[in-house]
Write an enzyme that holds these catalytic residues in place. Sequence first.
Site, PDB file in Angstrom:
ATOM      1  N   GLY A  73       0.835  -1.207   0.000  1.00 28.66           N
ATOM      2  CA  GLY A  73       0.000   0.000   0.000  1.00 28.66           C
ATOM      3  C   GLY A  73       0.864   1.250   0.000  1.00 28.66           C
ATOM      4  N   LYS A  83      -7.942  -4.847   6.688  1.00 32.57           N
ATOM      5  CA  LYS A  83      -6.914  -4.727   5.650  1.00 32.57           C
ATOM      6  C   LYS A  83      -7.404  -5.385   4.371  1.00 32.57           C
ATOM      7  CE  LYS A  83      -2.684  -5.565   6.609  1.00 32.57           C
ATOM      8  NZ  LYS A  83      -2.356  -4.380   5.763  1.00 32.57           N
ATOM      9  N   ASP A  87      -6.567  -0.320   6.408  1.00 39.56           N
ATOM     10  CA  ASP A  87      -7.657   0.512   5.892  1.00 39.56           C
ATOM     11  C   ASP A  87      -8.455   1.129   7.027  1.00 39.56           C
ATOM     12  OD1 ASP A  87      -7.406   0.045   2.975  1.00 39.56           O
ATOM     13  OD2 ASP A  87      -7.651  -2.029   3.628  1.00 39.56           O
ATOM     14  N   GLU A 128      -0.311 -10.756   3.392  1.00 38.80           N
ATOM     15  CA  GLU A 128      -0.101  -9.862   4.545  1.00 38.80           C
ATOM     16  C   GLU A 128      -0.403 -10.595   5.837  1.00 38.80           C
ATOM     17  OE1 GLU A 128      -2.712  -6.654   3.461  1.00 38.80           O
ATOM     18  OE2 GLU A 128      -1.076  -5.477   2.595  1.00 38.80           O
TER      19      GLU A 128
HETATM   20  O1  DER Z   1      -4.307  -3.562   1.430  1.00 36.18           O
HETATM   21  C1  DER Z   1      -3.824  -3.340   2.538  1.00 36.18           C
HETATM   22  O2  DER Z   1      -4.017  -4.059   3.566  1.00 36.18           O
HETATM   23  C2  DER Z   1      -3.010  -2.093   2.708  1.00 36.18           C
HETATM   24  O3  DER Z   1      -2.161  -2.226   3.808  1.00 36.18           O
HETATM   25  C3  DER Z   1      -3.976  -0.969   2.887  1.00 36.18           C
HETATM   26  O4  DER Z   1      -4.875  -1.360   3.867  1.00 36.18           O
HETATM   27  C4  DER Z   1      -3.337   0.321   3.309  1.00 36.18           C
HETATM   28  O5  DER Z   1      -3.283   1.127   2.194  1.00 36.18           O
HETATM   29  P1  DER Z   1      -2.700   2.609   2.275  1.00 36.18           P
HETATM   30  O6  DER Z   1      -1.422   2.520   3.073  1.00 36.18           O
HETATM   31  O7  DER Z   1      -2.456   2.939   0.831  1.00 36.18           O
HETATM   32  O8  DER Z   1      -3.721   3.469   2.927  1.00 36.18           O
END
Ligand code: DER
Length: 218
Positions: free
Chosen positions: A29, A94, A84, A103
């Site tokens: 992310g 997430k 998220d 993850e």
């Molecule tokens: O997909 C995921 O789990 C990412 O970690 C996401 O949740 C976080 O995205 P961001 O750092 O772009 O906000």
Amino acid sequence: SDSDTYKKAAAEAALEYVKDDMVVGIGTGSTANHFIDLLAAMKGRIEGAVASSEVSAERLRGHGIPVLDLNAVGPLPLYVDGADEATEHLHLIKGGGGALTREKIVAAASEQFVCIADETKLVGQLGAFPLPVEVIPMARSHVGRQMLKLGGQPELRPGFTTDNGNLILDVFNLEILNPVEMEKQINQIAGVVTVGIFAQRPADVLILGGPKGVRVLS
Ligand code: DER
């Protein structure tokens, strides 16, 4: 943007947890990307990284950081990743980036999970963000029907296949009163590979960047 500034600040604070010779687990992310870019400055001091997605693996390789196979390195001391949504209990949603299965695997294999985010991700109750559920393709409709029974509105993530060749249902309007129980309940449904609730194995540290600086919850 302000949010990007706050994500960078959280990523910067997470560098404190990286020690010499570590193999670091890394998420996916935009916040994780800031961490990867900052980690590049420690390139010679760490042994390498285990990535939770092909995208993150490529970004690490671009910085010359060795990308290692989880099976070759055993338990990890540290996992750094975004979210998220997060609560003060360090329960997370997430999967917005579609990498939730790997993850969750790398987080499970890590001693300490440090979650980095801008403070807008902190919520009182999980579920305003549509819950990602990774499903085996043939089970899409079956799992979708079970989500309806739970009160959710499942939507197939259009034109998306995970690194594992599966599909993602984004489930809107779920009321997640007990994240640990909901995670277990959805995990049981035949065809579900991973649900994007990280509560049975929550974050150990939550670093939130905001206009007043960085706040650390644990
Ligand atoms: O997909 C995921 O789990 C990412 O970690 C996401 O949740 C976080 O995205 P961001 O750092 O772009 O906000």
